[in-house]
Design a protein around this motif. Structure first.
Motif, PDB file in Angstrom:
ATOM      1  N   UNK A 114       1.080  -0.804   0.118  1.00  0.00           N
ATOM      2  CA  UNK A 114       0.156   0.228  -0.196  1.00  0.00           C
ATOM      3  C   UNK A 114       0.577   1.070  -0.135  1.00  0.00           C
ATOM      4  N   UNK A 115       0.783   1.855  -1.578  1.00  0.00           N
ATOM      5  CA  UNK A 115       2.574   2.672  -0.907  1.00  0.00           C
ATOM      6  C   UNK A 115       1.170   4.652  -1.209  1.00  0.00           C
ATOM      7  N   UNK A 116       1.496   5.130  -1.687  1.00  0.00           N
ATOM      8  CA  UNK A 116       1.571   6.710  -1.686  1.00  0.00           C
ATOM      9  C   UNK A 116       2.186   6.881  -3.126  1.00  0.00           C
ATOM     10  N   UNK A 117       1.664   7.688  -4.208  1.00  0.00           N
ATOM     11  CA  UNK A 117       2.228   7.942  -5.154  1.00  0.00           C
ATOM     12  C   UNK A 117       1.568   8.555  -6.055  1.00  0.00           C
ATOM     13  N   UNK A 159      -3.273   0.455  -4.023  1.00  0.00           N
ATOM     14  CA  UNK A 159      -2.881  -0.872  -3.364  1.00  0.00           C
ATOM     15  C   UNK A 159      -1.872  -1.343  -4.539  1.00  0.00           C
ATOM     16  N   UNK A 160      -1.132  -1.838  -4.391  1.00  0.00           N
ATOM     17  CA  UNK A 160      -0.074  -2.060  -5.360  1.00  0.00           C
ATOM     18  C   UNK A 160       0.280  -4.321  -5.185  1.00  0.00           C
ATOM     19  N   UNK A 161      -0.073  -4.239  -6.693  1.00  0.00           N
ATOM     20  CA  UNK A 161       0.190  -5.872  -7.021  1.00  0.00           C
ATOM     21  C   UNK A 161       1.140  -6.253  -8.527  1.00  0.00           C
ATOM     22  N   UNK A 162       2.176  -6.984  -7.667  1.00  0.00           N
ATOM     23  CA  UNK A 162       2.590  -7.026  -9.039  1.00  0.00           C
ATOM     24  C   UNK A 162       1.930  -7.885 -10.053  1.00  0.00           C
ATOM     25  N   UNK A 163       2.169  -7.837 -11.612  1.00  0.00           N
ATOM     26  CA  UNK A 163       0.831  -7.887 -12.819  1.00  0.00           C
ATOM     27  C   UNK A 163       1.020  -9.564 -13.093  1.00  0.00           C
ATOM     28  N   UNK A 220      -8.447 -11.953  -0.904  1.00  0.00           N
ATOM     29  CA  UNK A 220      -9.813 -11.837   0.308  1.00  0.00           C
ATOM     30  C   UNK A 220      -8.600 -10.415   1.129  1.00  0.00           C
ATOM     31  N   UNK A 221      -7.263 -10.479   1.144  1.00  0.00           N
ATOM     32  CA  UNK A 221      -7.108  -9.099   1.700  1.00  0.00           C
ATOM     33  C   UNK A 221      -7.494  -8.020   0.520  1.00  0.00           C
ATOM     34  N   UNK A 222      -7.014  -7.917  -0.706  1.00  0.00           N
ATOM     35  CA  UNK A 222      -7.699  -6.789  -1.524  1.00  0.00           C
ATOM     36  C   UNK A 222      -9.308  -6.683  -1.314  1.00  0.00           C
ATOM     37  N   UNK A 223      -9.930  -7.568  -1.514  1.00  0.00           N
ATOM     38  CA  UNK A 223     -10.955  -7.045  -0.940  1.00  0.00           C
ATOM     39  C   UNK A 223     -11.810  -6.624   0.583  1.00  0.00           C
ATOM     40  N   UNK A 224     -10.777  -6.559   1.237  1.00  0.00           N
ATOM     41  CA  UNK A 224     -10.822  -6.200   2.699  1.00  0.00           C
ATOM     42  C   UNK A 224     -10.542  -4.952   2.751  1.00  0.00           C
ATOM     43  N   UNK A 225     -10.051  -4.196   2.009  1.00  0.00           N
ATOM     44  CA  UNK A 225      -9.434  -3.031   1.590  1.00  0.00           C
ATOM     45  C   UNK A 225      -9.730  -2.512   1.469  1.00  0.00           C
TER      46      UNK A 225
END
Length: 314
Positions: free
Chosen positions: A147-150, A276-280, A290-295
């Motif tokens: 979870x990064x700012x930009x 919310x940042x994930x590798x491709x 599940x964490x993505x849905x929760x966030x």
């Protein structure tokens, strides 16, 4: 109690334990995938090593001697403890682990207060939080999600905005009470400001940006303080050291609890924010999905809250 100079070989003790438990060398051999002569040989070697008989051999089976019974009890306790510990280790390995990278401010002021809700939603999840003042490198395979700012652009990654950058000046109630300001006519040139050090190129709003947005003259530092992480900035603000830029919702709980007060009613909002940042290559299954849905749900339910940098960005 003195320790023996050496313990019998573990495989010998395993043969002895099986024979003592079954009181039958043939049954022990079947359990161990061995033969009755092999079990008898191992037990004999152990008896020779200890210098005492461990079994009384009878025509139809065996029974333990007093020394054999004592050794059997000790071996059983040891094996039970080993089994308990290894079971706990294996259970922990099977427990899903999520490694989350973020900055100090987001971890301290947004994530930590919401960890109980995450545990309630995913009680089986073990969370490992990595915080850094430096840019988060998502090429690090240890990191599952950031979870990064930009501005939303990270090479080789997909990013989804959770919270926008929204900024308002904040200070402690005592600091405000000790001044003779009116909010409409704050003498900004005289106000001691608390700065968050930011890298080049700039990735989040700073005081010069804020003054420019409000068409105010440049501030000339007098008693200003600069810190390299956002929790220190807020600690300084709460202790009455000056005025800080408050990113929502990082300061939302502090405002609600009265530790901080805002000096301007309307915050400035920009296209930047927390993503919310994930590798491709990341698959949105299991704990990551599940964490993505929760966030997403938590942030969507707090649409009145805004966000900003906690001292770092990816």
């Amino acid at each position: 109690m003195a320790k023996p100079s050496r313990l019998p070989a573990l495989h010998t003790l395993l043969y002895f334990e099986a024979a003592a438990r079954h009181l039958n060398f043939t049954a022990a051999a079947a359990e161990l995938g061995s033969t009755q002569p092999a079990v008898s040989l191992r037990v004999g070697q152990l008896e020779s090593e200890l210098g005492v008989p461990l079994f009384t051999r009878r025509h139809r089976g065996v029974s333990l001697t007093a020394d054999g019974a004592r050794l059997f009890e000790a071996v059983r306790q040891g094996l039970d403890l080993i089994g308990e510990v290894t079971g706990e280790i294996l259970a922990r390995r099977r427990q899903p682990l999520l490694t989350l990278a973020t900055d100090f401010g987001f971890a301290a002021y947004w994530l930590m207060p919401r960890l109980p809700a995450l545990r309630e939603e995913m009680p089986e999840l073990e969370v490992r939080i990595i915080t850094s003042q430096q840019a988060i490198d998502l090429r690090d395979e240890v990191i599952d999600v950031a979870i990064a700012f930009g501005e939303g652009h990270w090479p080789g990654c997909v990013a989804e905005k959770l919270l926008p950058e929204s900024v308002v000046p904040v200070c402690s109630p005592s600091f405000l009470a000790a001044s003779d300001w009116r909010r409409e006519t704050i003498p900004w040139a005289e106000v001691p400001l608390l700065h968050l050090e930011r890298p080049t190129p700039a990735r989040w709003m700073d005081w010069p940006d804020w003054f420019q947005r409000h068409r105010l003259p440049d501030h000339h530092p007098g008693h200003d303080l600069t810190f390299n992480n956002y929790p220190l900035v807020l600690q300084a603000a709460m202790s009455g050291q000056g005025v800080a830029l408050g990113w929502l919702p990082l300061v939302q709980d502090l405002l609600a609890g009265g530790q901080l007060v805002s000096l301007v009613d309307a915050p400035i909002t920009t296209p930047r924010g927390y993503f919310l940042v994930l590798r491709e290559s990341t698959r949105l299954t299991g704990v990551i999905g599940r964490f993505r849905r929760w966030a997403r749900e938590v942030c969507a339910n707090g649409t009145q809250e805004q966000a900003g940098p906690g001292g770092t960005s990816a």
